[in-house]
Design a protein around this motif. Structure first.
Motif, PDB file in Angstrom:
ATOM      1  N   TYR A 204       1.213 -11.918 -65.221  1.00  0.00           N
ATOM      2  CA  TYR A 204       0.426 -12.485 -64.042  1.00  0.00           C
ATOM      3  C   TYR A 204       0.326 -11.465 -62.931  1.00  0.00           C
ATOM      4  CZ  TYR A 204      -0.398 -15.481 -60.263  1.00  0.00           C
ATOM      5  OH  TYR A 204      -0.687 -16.107 -59.007  1.00  0.00           O
ATOM      6  N   GLN A 205       1.793 -10.800 -62.752  1.00  0.00           N
ATOM      7  CA  GLN A 205       1.579  -9.545 -61.624  1.00  0.00           C
ATOM      8  C   GLN A 205       0.563  -8.464 -61.919  1.00  0.00           C
ATOM      9  OE1 GLN A 205       6.036  -9.468 -62.011  1.00  0.00           O
ATOM     10  NE2 GLN A 205       6.020 -10.545 -59.962  1.00  0.00           N
ATOM     11  N   ILE A 206       0.567  -8.239 -63.144  1.00  0.00           N
ATOM     12  CA  ILE A 206      -0.248  -6.998 -63.606  1.00  0.00           C
ATOM     13  C   ILE A 206      -1.618  -7.438 -63.265  1.00  0.00           C
ATOM     14  CG2 ILE A 206      -0.856  -5.542 -65.355  1.00  0.00           C
ATOM     15  CD1 ILE A 206       1.885  -5.864 -66.506  1.00  0.00           C
ATOM     16  N   SER A 207      -2.149  -8.589 -63.580  1.00  0.00           N
ATOM     17  CA  SER A 207      -3.219  -9.085 -63.470  1.00  0.00           C
ATOM     18  C   SER A 207      -3.652  -9.023 -61.871  1.00  0.00           C
ATOM     19  CB  SER A 207      -3.551 -10.430 -64.127  1.00  0.00           C
ATOM     20  OG  SER A 207      -2.829 -11.407 -63.440  1.00  0.00           O
ATOM     21  N   HIS A 208      -2.735  -9.433 -61.102  1.00  0.00           N
ATOM     22  CA  HIS A 208      -3.236  -9.154 -59.644  1.00  0.00           C
ATOM     23  C   HIS A 208      -3.316  -7.857 -59.209  1.00  0.00           C
ATOM     24  CE1 HIS A 208      -3.329 -13.442 -58.166  1.00  0.00           C
ATOM     25  NE2 HIS A 208      -2.832 -13.730 -59.537  1.00  0.00           N
ATOM     26  N   GLU A 209      -2.184  -7.062 -59.653  1.00  0.00           N
ATOM     27  CA  GLU A 209      -2.237  -5.613 -59.335  1.00  0.00           C
ATOM     28  C   GLU A 209      -3.383  -4.866 -59.757  1.00  0.00           C
ATOM     29  OE1 GLU A 209      -0.361  -2.175 -57.932  1.00  0.00           O
ATOM     30  OE2 GLU A 209       0.510  -4.431 -57.731  1.00  0.00           O
ATOM     31  N   LEU A 210      -3.898  -4.940 -60.823  1.00  0.00           N
ATOM     32  CA  LEU A 210      -5.241  -4.367 -61.413  1.00  0.00           C
ATOM     33  C   LEU A 210      -6.523  -4.928 -61.470  1.00  0.00           C
ATOM     34  CD1 LEU A 210      -3.316  -2.793 -64.661  1.00  0.00           C
ATOM     35  CD2 LEU A 210      -3.395  -1.826 -62.102  1.00  0.00           C
ATOM     36  N   SER A 211      -6.450  -6.324 -60.857  1.00  0.00           N
ATOM     37  CA  SER A 211      -7.514  -7.152 -60.745  1.00  0.00           C
ATOM     38  C   SER A 211      -8.179  -7.511 -62.082  1.00  0.00           C
ATOM     39  CB  SER A 211      -8.642  -6.355 -59.670  1.00  0.00           C
ATOM     40  OG  SER A 211      -8.072  -6.254 -58.259  1.00  0.00           O
ATOM     41  N   LEU A 212      -7.459  -7.743 -62.958  1.00  0.00           N
ATOM     42  CA  LEU A 212      -7.908  -8.291 -64.187  1.00  0.00           C
ATOM     43  C   LEU A 212      -7.377  -9.611 -64.634  1.00  0.00           C
ATOM     44  CD1 LEU A 212      -6.502  -5.201 -66.344  1.00  0.00           C
ATOM     45  CD2 LEU A 212      -9.080  -5.617 -65.601  1.00  0.00           C
ATOM     46  N   SER A 213      -8.049 -10.323 -65.567  1.00  0.00           N
ATOM     47  CA  SER A 213      -7.559 -11.509 -65.731  1.00  0.00           C
ATOM     48  C   SER A 213      -6.394 -11.442 -66.585  1.00  0.00           C
ATOM     49  CB  SER A 213      -8.732 -12.053 -66.679  1.00  0.00           C
ATOM     50  OG  SER A 213      -8.736 -11.682 -68.076  1.00  0.00           O
ATOM     51  N   GLU A 214      -5.613 -12.539 -66.749  1.00  0.00           N
ATOM     52  CA  GLU A 214      -4.227 -12.437 -67.361  1.00  0.00           C
ATOM     53  C   GLU A 214      -4.624 -12.539 -68.831  1.00  0.00           C
ATOM     54  OE1 GLU A 214       0.019 -14.830 -67.192  1.00  0.00           O
ATOM     55  OE2 GLU A 214      -1.620 -15.741 -66.181  1.00  0.00           O
ATOM     56  N   ASN A 215      -5.789 -12.977 -69.425  1.00  0.00           N
ATOM     57  CA  ASN A 215      -6.100 -12.704 -70.862  1.00  0.00           C
ATOM     58  C   ASN A 215      -6.266 -11.387 -71.211  1.00  0.00           C
ATOM     59  OD1 ASN A 215      -5.756 -15.608 -71.547  1.00  0.00           O
ATOM     60  ND2 ASN A 215      -8.106 -15.729 -71.101  1.00  0.00           N
ATOM     61  N   THR A 216      -6.944 -10.531 -70.177  1.00  0.00           N
ATOM     62  CA  THR A 216      -7.215  -9.306 -70.526  1.00  0.00           C
ATOM     63  C   THR A 216      -5.816  -8.557 -70.478  1.00  0.00           C
ATOM     64  OG1 THR A 216      -9.203  -9.240 -69.383  1.00  0.00           O
ATOM     65  CG2 THR A 216      -8.418  -7.208 -69.689  1.00  0.00           C
ATOM     66  N   VAL A 217      -4.964  -8.719 -69.590  1.00  0.00           N
ATOM     67  CA  VAL A 217      -3.550  -7.951 -69.763  1.00  0.00           C
ATOM     68  C   VAL A 217      -2.687  -8.162 -71.057  1.00  0.00           C
ATOM     69  CG1 VAL A 217      -1.269  -7.830 -68.586  1.00  0.00           C
ATOM     70  CG2 VAL A 217      -3.336  -8.119 -67.140  1.00  0.00           C
ATOM     71  N   LYS A 218      -2.915  -9.601 -71.387  1.00  0.00           N
ATOM     72  CA  LYS A 218      -2.050  -9.696 -72.654  1.00  0.00           C
ATOM     73  C   LYS A 218      -2.867  -8.875 -73.793  1.00  0.00           C
ATOM     74  CE  LYS A 218      -1.101 -14.559 -71.608  1.00  0.00           C
ATOM     75  NZ  LYS A 218      -1.484 -16.149 -71.628  1.00  0.00           N
ATOM     76  N   LEU A 219      -4.192  -8.661 -73.754  1.00  0.00           N
ATOM     77  CA  LEU A 219      -4.989  -8.094 -74.837  1.00  0.00           C
ATOM     78  C   LEU A 219      -4.419  -6.364 -74.765  1.00  0.00           C
ATOM     79  CD1 LEU A 219      -8.445  -9.433 -74.849  1.00  0.00           C
ATOM     80  CD2 LEU A 219      -6.747  -9.600 -76.566  1.00  0.00           C
ATOM     81  N   TYR A 220      -4.329  -6.118 -73.438  1.00  0.00           N
ATOM     82  CA  TYR A 220      -3.808  -4.729 -73.349  1.00  0.00           C
ATOM     83  C   TYR A 220      -2.570  -4.462 -73.669  1.00  0.00           C
ATOM     84  CZ  TYR A 220      -7.846  -2.728 -70.349  1.00  0.00           C
ATOM     85  OH  TYR A 220      -8.743  -2.309 -70.143  1.00  0.00           O
ATOM     86  N   VAL A 221      -1.607  -5.356 -73.383  1.00  0.00           N
ATOM     87  CA  VAL A 221      -0.010  -5.489 -73.819  1.00  0.00           C
ATOM     88  C   VAL A 221      -0.091  -5.389 -75.381  1.00  0.00           C
ATOM     89  CG1 VAL A 221       2.067  -6.442 -73.907  1.00  0.00           C
ATOM     90  CG2 VAL A 221       0.863  -6.691 -71.606  1.00  0.00           C
ATOM     91  N   SER A 222      -0.678  -6.180 -76.163  1.00  0.00           N
ATOM     92  CA  SER A 222      -0.868  -6.079 -77.542  1.00  0.00           C
ATOM     93  C   SER A 222      -1.285  -4.683 -77.968  1.00  0.00           C
ATOM     94  CB  SER A 222      -1.673  -7.064 -77.996  1.00  0.00           C
ATOM     95  OG  SER A 222      -2.013  -7.397 -79.463  1.00  0.00           O
ATOM     96  N   GLN A 223      -2.148  -4.218 -77.464  1.00  0.00           N
ATOM     97  CA  GLN A 223      -2.836  -3.051 -77.915  1.00  0.00           C
ATOM     98  C   GLN A 223      -1.813  -1.947 -77.605  1.00  0.00           C
ATOM     99  OE1 GLN A 223      -6.448  -2.125 -75.670  1.00  0.00           O
ATOM    100  NE2 GLN A 223      -7.764  -2.796 -77.282  1.00  0.00           N
ATOM    101  N   ILE A 224      -1.068  -1.806 -76.733  1.00  0.00           N
ATOM    102  CA  ILE A 224      -0.245  -0.823 -76.138  1.00  0.00           C
ATOM    103  C   ILE A 224       0.737  -0.961 -77.135  1.00  0.00           C
ATOM    104  CG2 ILE A 224       1.556  -0.103 -74.415  1.00  0.00           C
ATOM    105  CD1 ILE A 224      -0.404  -1.292 -72.465  1.00  0.00           C
TER     106      ILE A 224
END
Length: 246
Positions: A204-224
């Motif tokens: 949630y904090q990352i989504s606000h920091e990078l102006s992304l949706s929380e779903n997008t952040v979750k996908l990034y984390v999975s990819q990483i």
């Protein structure tokens, strides 16, 4: 949220015998009922009991007509799904038109034919089910749109991942990353997400920091985690900890 096939009726009439007759008949057909002898009482019960989704009301009652009561319920019910039937001993065409204009679903004449009343209620149960399904499909569609948008962002980022030997196309990563390290395979945006994970930020904090949706952040984390072959966020944080990245 109401479950499929869940129905409860509110019957409003100032004649006790009609209330008693309808309640007994409908209860015998597995349709639970709440009865009220005045529109004012009915409005209160309707708002207190969210399970009520079919309202049967007499047209002429002291203090407020059935049409006025139903119009009030429609105006104050927000997105609540419910249907209405108006009961009347008179067949004035103007009353019927006014009733339909104010959101009445059906109009039945008194004395009531109980079988016809039950048939009308069954039809409205089907209408309620269709409306519930439409709301459900709309919710699913909106979620799919959100996921699609998130995937598009991630796919765009994937296309920017630097292959071995290629120069970076966007902001460079820290110079002290070993090219043999799995971290070197991350795109600039993926590395940015990884850096914030290492700082202990939530999705949630990352989504606000990078102006992304929380779903997008979750996908990034999975990819990483997949690219770096690490098991969890803690391992990722430890992998980044020895390096003092800005």
């Amino acid at each position: 949220m109401e479950s499929r096939g869940s129905y409860k009726l509110l019957i409003v009439d100032n004649e006790p015998l009609i209330l008693e007759e309808l309640e007994e008949f409908l209860s015998d057909h597995s349709l639970p009922c709440v009865t009220c002898s005045s529109p004012q009482e009915a409005i209160q019960r309707f708002h207190e009991d969210s399970e009520i989704n079919i309202v049967l009301s007499d047209l002429y009652m002291p203090g407020m007509t059935g049409i006025e009561m139903i119009a009030h319920l429609r105006a104050s019910a927000d997105k609540r799904i419910f249907e209405t039937i108006l009961l009347s001993g008179q067949s004035d065409k103007q009353d019927i038109i006014l009733a339909l204009q104010n959101g009445v679903s059906d109009y039945l004449s008194k004395p009531l034919d109980l079988d016809a009343t039950l048939a009308s209620i069954r039809r409205l149960c089907e209408v309620i089910e269709q409306r519930r399904e439409a709301v459900g499909l709309d919710t699913i569609f909106k979620r799919l749109q959100s996921i699609s948008s998130s995937l598009e962002e991630v796919y765009q980022d994937i296309s920017q991942v630097r292959k071995p030997g290629q120069p970076p196309e966007h902001a460079p990563r820290p110079a002290n990353i070993d090219e043999a390290s799995p971290l070197a395979k991350l795109s600039p945006r993926q590395f940015e997400v990884a850096r914030l994970i290492a700082k202990g930020l939530s999705n949630y904090q990352i989504s606000h920091e990078l102006s992304l949706s929380e779903n997008t952040v979750k996908l990034y984390v999975s990819q990483i985690l997949r690219i770096t072959r690490l098991q969890n966020r803690t391992q990722l944080a430890l992998a980044l900890a020895p390096r003092e990245y800005p």
